[in-house]
Design an enzyme around this catalytic site. Structure first.
Site, PDB file in Angstrom:
ATOM      1  N   GLY A 169       0.804  -1.214   0.000  1.00 23.57           N
ATOM      2  CA  GLY A 169       0.000   0.000   0.000  1.00 23.57           C
ATOM      3  C   GLY A 169       0.838   1.267   0.000  1.00 23.57           C
TER       4      GLY A 169
ATOM      5  CG  ASN B 210      -5.083   3.193   9.353  1.00 20.93           C
ATOM      6  OD1 ASN B 210      -5.421   4.200   8.701  1.00 20.93           O
ATOM      7  ND2 ASN B 210      -4.006   3.178  10.110  1.00 20.93           N
TER       8      ASN B 210
ATOM      9  CB  ALA C 186      -1.589  -9.039  -0.595  1.00 24.85           C
ATOM     10  CG  HIS C 187      -0.047  -6.828   4.940  1.00 27.47           C
ATOM     11  ND1 HIS C 187      -0.077  -6.444   6.258  1.00 27.47           N
ATOM     12  CD2 HIS C 187       0.266  -5.729   4.238  1.00 27.47           C
ATOM     13  CE1 HIS C 187       0.223  -5.147   6.336  1.00 27.47           C
ATOM     14  NE2 HIS C 187       0.439  -4.692   5.125  1.00 27.47           N
TER      15      HIS C 187
ATOM     16  CB  THR D 146      12.880  -9.330 -10.224  1.00 24.97           C
ATOM     17  OG1 THR D 146      14.076  -9.013 -10.927  1.00 24.97           O
ATOM     18  CG2 THR D 146      12.422 -10.731 -10.589  1.00 24.97           C
TER      19      THR D 146
ATOM     20  CB  CYS E 283      -6.397   7.696  25.167  1.00 23.41           C
ATOM     21  SG  CYS E 283      -7.887   7.883  24.178  1.00 23.41           S
TER      22      CYS E 283
END
Ligand code: PLP
Length: 376
Positions: free
Chosen positions: A70, A150, A199-200, A236, A326
Site C-alpha cells: 500500500g 485504519n 494483500a496482507h 523483478t 488518550c
C-alpha cells in the site's frame, strides 16, 4: 489461548493462499523477464493474475500495476499527480495514513504543492460541502481521501467524492488498503483515478499490493531500473507474492457477503458486551455506527485504571492495538484530529473471518475484570 484482534495491522495468511504460493518458490521460480521456458511460465502466471484482479474490480489488466504494498502504491499515485499531471493543489483529510499524509507534507515542505484539509465533524465525518467549496476555489486539484480509516474505521463516501472530483476535473486518489477484499469496488462505476491496495490486509502475503491507475491518467515511475510492469515499476516481480495476492482476493470475494455478516456479528457482540459490562465506555469516531464504519474495526475509549491496558491484554495473550490521544506513547494523529478527551485508554479491536464468538466473550470477560475497580 491466544487471541488475535489486530487484523487492521495485518491479517494471518490463509492456508489456501500459502498453498497457492509455494510452487512459485520451489518449482516456478523463474524471472518473468527471462526469455526461456522458466521465465515464460512465470510471465503467463503474472498476466493471468493481473487479468483476474482486473476482473474482480471491473477494471482492465493494463490498469493494475503490482507494487510492494500500500505504501508504494500511495506514493506512486501522489508522485504521479505532482510530477506527471503537474498538480499544485491537493485536497486531503487529517485522517489519512502516513503513507499519504507524510508524502504530501514532504512535497508541501519542498514548495511543490499547497494542501487544504477537508473539514469534519466531531465523529470525523467529512464535510462534503466544504470539499465542494475547496474544489470550486481550486479546480483541477488532486484529491486524496481514504475509503476507510485504519484506526477508527470511519468509512468515507468515495462514490460521492468521485462524482465531485469529476465535476471539478480533479484527480481522485483513494487509499483502499483497509477495504479491498472487504467491500465490492466496481471501477467502472467509481469515479477514481488512482486506488491503492495491499494483500496482507485480506489474508494475503506481506510485501505485495497494487496500484490501480485509470487508463489515460498520468503515471510516473517511483522506482527506476528494469522495464517491468510496462516500464511503470522497476524490479523483478514478486511472483509468489502476486499469486498469493490474487488467490487471497479471489477467496475474499468468493464469500464476501458471508464474511461481512459474520465479522459484523462479532463486532456487534463486542459493542454489546462492552456496553453491558463496563461503565463509561465510549466509541471513537463512527466506529460503533454500522452504516458509517468498517465492519472489521472497533475503536474503543475505556476508563483509565492507571495500568497499561494494552500490556495487560498482551500478557493474557490478547493482541490488540492502541492509539493514544488518550494515555501512553506518541499521540495518534487520527485521535488528535478528533480532539478526544485525554486520559482515557484507546483500544482498537480489529476482526477477521478467523475470529470466533468465544474469543469475543473471553475479551469482554477479561476487560470487565481488569476495569472492575473503575466500573464499580
Ligand atoms: N494505508 C492504510 C490505510 C493502511 O492501513 C496501511 C497499513 O497499515 C497502509 C496504507 C500501508 O500499507 P502497506 O503496509 O502495504 O505498505
Amino acid at each position: 489461548m491466544k487471541i488475535y484482534l489486530d487484523n487492521a495491522a495485518t491479517t494471518p495468511l490463509d492456508k489456501q493462499v500459502f498453498e497457492a504460493m509455494t510452487p512459485y518458490y520451489l518449482q516456478h521460480f523463474g524471472n518473468a523477464s527471462s526469455h526461456h521456458a522458466f521465465g515464460r511460465e512465470v510471465k503467463d502466471t503474472l498476466d493471468s493474475c493481473r487479468k483476474t484482479i482486473a476482473q474482480l474490480l471491473n477494471a482492465s489488466p493494463e490498469e493494475i500495476i503490482f507494487t510492494s504494498g500500500g505504501t508504494e502504491a500511495d506514493n506512486t499515485a501522489i508522485q504521479s499527480a505532482i510530477y506527471g499531471a503537474g498538480v499544485e493543489h491537493v485536497i486531503t483529510t487529517k485522517f489519512e495514513h502516513h503513507a499519504v499524509l507524510h508524502t504530501l507534507q514532504q512535497f508541501e515542505r519542498k514548495g511543490k504543492i499547497k494542501i487544504s484539509y477537508i473539514e469534519h465533524d466531531a465523529q470525523g465525518t467529512l464535510d462534503l460541502i466544504h470539499l465542494e467549496s475547496l474544489l470550486q476555489q481550486h479546480p483541477k486539484s488532486f484529491v486524496s481521501v481514504m475509503h476507510a480509516n485504519n484506526e477508527i474505521g470511519n468509512l468515507n463516501d468515495i462514490a460521492a467524492i468521485g462524482e465531485l472530483c469529476e465535476k471539478y476535473k480533479a484527480l481522485f486518489h483513494t487509499d483502499t488498503v483497509q477495504t479491498i477484499g472487504h467491500y465490492v469496488h466496481d471501477l467502472q462505476k467509481l469515479k477514481v483515478h488512482y486506488l491503492a491496495a495491499s494483500a496482507h490486509k485480506f489474508h494475503g502475503p506481506k510485501g505485495v499490493g497494487f496500484l490501480y491507475c485509470r487508463k489515460g491518467t498520468p503515471l510516473t515511475q517511483l522506482l527506476h531500473g528494469g522495464g517491468q510492469e510496462a516500464k511503470l515499476r522497476a524490479g523483478t516481480e514478486n511472483i509468489a507474492g502476486i499469486v498469493g495476492l490474487t488467490k487471497a482476493l479471489q477467496l475474499a470475494y468468493a464469500d464476501l457477503n458471508q464474511h461481512q455478516l459474520y465479522i459484523q456479528s462479532l463486532k456487534d457482540q463486542l459493542v454489546a458486551g462492552l456496553l453491558d459490562n463496563i461503565s463509561g465506555v465510549s466509541f471513537n469516531g463512527n466506529s460503533a455506527n454500522a452504516d458509517k464504519s468498517l465492519y472489521t474495526v472497533l475503536s474503543v475509549c475505556l476508563p483509565n485504571t492507571g495500568d497499561d491496558l494494552l500490556r495487560c491484554l498482551d500478557e493474557q495473550g490478547i493482541a490488540v492495538s492502541g492509539g493514544s490521544a488518550c494515555s501512553t506513547g506518541a499521540a495518534s494523529h487520527v485521535l488528535q484530529a478528533l480532539k478526544l478527551r485525554p486520559g482515557r485508554n484507546t483500544v482498537r479491536f480489529s476482526f477477521s473471518r478467523f475470529n470466533t464468538a468465544e474469543e469475543i466473550d473471553r475479551v469482554v470477560n477479561l476487560l470487565s475484570a481488569l476495569l472492575q475497580p473503575i466500573a464499580a
